[in-house]
Enzyme design. Structure first.
Site, PDB file in Angstrom:
ATOM      1  CD  GLU A 108      -3.526   5.730  13.122  1.00 22.63           C
ATOM      2  OE1 GLU A 108      -3.229   7.024  12.709  1.00 22.63           O
ATOM      3  OE2 GLU A 108      -4.235   5.435  13.739  1.00 22.63           O
ATOM      4  CG  ASP A 109      -1.964   1.244  10.618  1.00 22.98           C
ATOM      5  OD1 ASP A 109      -2.621   1.875  11.450  1.00 22.98           O
ATOM      6  OD2 ASP A 109      -2.267   1.276   9.280  1.00 22.98           O
TER       7      ASP A 109
ATOM      8  CG  ASP B   3      -3.461   6.868   2.554  1.00 21.66           C
ATOM      9  OD1 ASP B   3      -3.020   5.763   2.511  1.00 21.66           O
ATOM     10  OD2 ASP B   3      -4.158   7.408   3.376  1.00 21.66           O
TER      11      ASP B   3
ATOM     12  CG  HIS C 242       1.129   6.812   4.483  1.00 24.04           C
ATOM     13  ND1 HIS C 242       1.603   6.089   3.473  1.00 24.04           N
ATOM     14  CD2 HIS C 242       0.022   6.626   4.794  1.00 24.04           C
ATOM     15  CE1 HIS C 242       0.581   5.494   2.962  1.00 24.04           C
ATOM     16  NE2 HIS C 242      -0.439   5.724   3.815  1.00 24.04           N
TER      17      HIS C 242
ATOM     18  CG  ASP D 282     -17.309  18.493 -22.374  1.00 26.25           C
ATOM     19  OD1 ASP D 282     -18.214  17.782 -22.333  1.00 26.25           O
ATOM     20  OD2 ASP D 282     -16.590  19.167 -21.513  1.00 26.25           O
TER      21      ASP D 282
ATOM     22  CG  HIS E 233      -1.601   1.232   1.405  1.00 26.46           C
ATOM     23  ND1 HIS E 233      -2.408   2.087   0.569  1.00 26.46           N
ATOM     24  CD2 HIS E 233      -1.366   1.988   2.807  1.00 26.46           C
ATOM     25  CE1 HIS E 233      -2.755   3.118   1.112  1.00 26.46           C
ATOM     26  NE2 HIS E 233      -2.358   3.084   2.385  1.00 26.46           N
TER      27      HIS E 233
HETATM   28 MN    MN Z   1      -2.428   4.443   4.264  1.00 27.98          MN
END
Ligand code: MN
Length: 502
Positions: A88-89, A150, A84, A271, A60
């Site tokens: 958090e994880d 992300d 990133h 268009d 990811h």
């Molecule tokens: Mn992410």
């Protein structure tokens, strides 16, 4: 920089080599070395973690970084993107990232982590959240660019998530992130966010519109090729050289919205495929417009000069719709290379896009202040009709988060007590402690923008302390404290009298 003429590629899988191959086009060897270190660092931190799709988690951040390498985002953005989701994880902390990769990268990752905590909570808070989000992220616009990549990758892999979560992410992207991309003038990000969300929000309509566009493209492909060749020849004769000429398909979501306006009559949408011409300067834009009009008569009222009068988000381009060969109606869009890059990837492109010659310079050279002032002014103009706003709203304000991700705005130097009373009078009255970013702090601590504030209450607490009046900043907190103190005084005196009389 011809990379900008093709759409972003969102690969199903990628390797670190795919990423570094892209980086080789614009990064130094030592930058690429740091990118590899960041990749190893993130891969180790996420090891043993898997996406819902079953793939190792590192895929990811790697694909998100790969997306940004296509627009030649500076190495620090790529490095931050790779890591990133680490704080958090995983058990690896932001401090460790800072120790290994420095404060600039750590700050960006901190920003991403905070943005992740901001949840979409329905339309009624939409405007409010949009405005606050804007301010929160405007501290460093690179954070938002990482967030877009992300989101784009998450949206492209939504299928493996449960229905409810899919809907929430798609709605949030459609209602919050796409409008911000649009506001920032990042057309390519906006279209991707919209189309990927559209697919999950309105699957039937998505399929219908997609089919209509495919048919139209198939039908006009050869025809447009001839038109482009003809125009190319004419321009060469007139000594105007095109940097690029290509067919541009309208994004599915904007086509959908237009079809609704036109009662689904596809023949009234001119268009679906437009011819886009990139030239070297503004003079050539108008010359090219002249050449087109000499070849084919324009439709009345369809010539739009967004160069002389740019759209509110800064979009610049000449549009014209003409009766082409065999009476077919074709839209042309003419712009310079700089206008094109700005339209697809934002007016700030020059700031965050990597400049090799500036290698080694401090990234503080970013001219954020000016960009920010421009954005805020524009947001204020746009929101003026929607709500009453004080002109000085953005000045002397900070934006902090509840643990659930709601944004609370407070005056500068506000304390956890101000925050507590802002949440609810009783939260203030029963406030017994506070955490800022998971750290216990004293109640007179000064809050900063971006802090996550958690108030600890004690239901047995009698009421506020007199001392709080010495440091609270908001009028609301002051008056609530005073009235609670007065009530408790009264009840104390009453208690005393009651005791005496008994
Ligand atoms: Mn992410």
């Amino acid at each position: 920089m011809d990379f900008l003429f093709s759409h972003l590629n969102i690969p199903k899988s990628a390797t670190i080599e795919d990423l570094t191959n892209n980086l080789k086009k614009y990064c130094t060897e030592s930058d690429i070395e740091t990118v590899r270190l960041a990749y190893d660092f993130a891969a180790t931190a996420h090891s043993g973690q898997f996406r819902k799709s079953g793939e190792p988690y590192i895929i990811h951040p790697l694909i998100a970084a790969f997306i940004l390498s296509q627009i030649q985002a500076e190495p620090n953005i790529i490095i931050a993107t790779l890591m990133h989701d680490v704080p958090e994880d995983t058990s690896v902390t932001l401090e460790e990232i800072e120790k290994n990769f420095g404060p600039d990268i750590a700050n960006m990752i901190n920003g991403i982590t905070k943005l992740g905590k901001l949840k979409y909570r329905g339309m009624e808070r939409y405007i409010e959240n949009l405005r606050k989000l804007f301010v929160a992220m405007a501290e460093d616009i690179r954070v938002m660019i990482i967030k877009f990549a992300d989101r784009i990758h998450n949206l492209s892999t939504l299928d493996s998530l449960p229905e409810k979560k899919r809907q929430r992410i798609a709605l949030e992207s459609m209602e919050i992130y796409a409008p911000i991309a649009n506001r920032l003038g990042m057309g390519e990000f906006k279209s991707l966010l919209e189309d990927l969300s559209f697919k999950h929000l309105e699957p039937k309509e998505y399929t219908r519109v997609k089919k209509m566009r495919e048919e139209k493209v198939a039908e006009t492909n050869i025809y447009l090729k001839k038109i482009m060749d003809k125009l190319q020849t004419e321009s060469t004769n007139a000594e105007v050289s095109f940097v690029n000429i290509h067919g541009r398909e309208k994004s599915l979501y904007s086509l959908y919205k237009k079809l609704i306006r036109k009662n689904w009559d596809i023949n009234n949408v001119y268009d679906i495929v437009a011819v886009r011409i990139i030239v070297k300067d503004v003079g050539d834009c108008y010359t090219t417009l002249g050449i087109i009009h000499r070849l084919w008569p324009p439709l009345k009222g369809r010539i739009k000069d967004y160069i002389a009068q740019p759209k509110p988000n800064g979009y610049q381009c000449l549009h014209t719709t003409v009766f082409c060969d065999d009476g077919k109606i074709v839209e042309f869009q003419i712009r310079t290379k700089a206008m094109h890059e700005e339209a697809e990837y934002g007016a700030t492109v020059g700031h965050w896009n990597y400049d090799k010659s500036g290698h080694g310079q401090s990234k503080k050279d970013y001219n954020w202040a000016k960009e920010l002032a421009k954005m805020q002014k524009e947001i204020l103009n746009n929101l003026k009709d929607l709500e009453e706003m004080k002109v000085d709203f953005f000045r002397n304000h900070i934006f902090v988060f509840t643990p659930k991700g709601d944004v609370i705005d407070l005056p500068e130097d506000a304390t956890p007590i101000d925050f507590a009373y802002h949440i609810h009078t009783e939260v203030g009255n029963k406030c017994n402690g506070a955490k800022i970013n998971d750290q216990m702090v004293s109640l007179d601590s000064v809050l900063k923008s971006g802090d996550v504030v958690d108030i600890i209450t004690d239901k047995n607490r009698k009421g506020p302390s007199q001392d709080w009046l010495k440091f609270v900043k908001t009028h609301a907190a002051k008056s609530h404290i005073k009235s609670a103190l007065n009530t408790s005084k009264i009840s104390w005196i009453k208690d005393l009298f009651d005791k005496k009389s008994s």
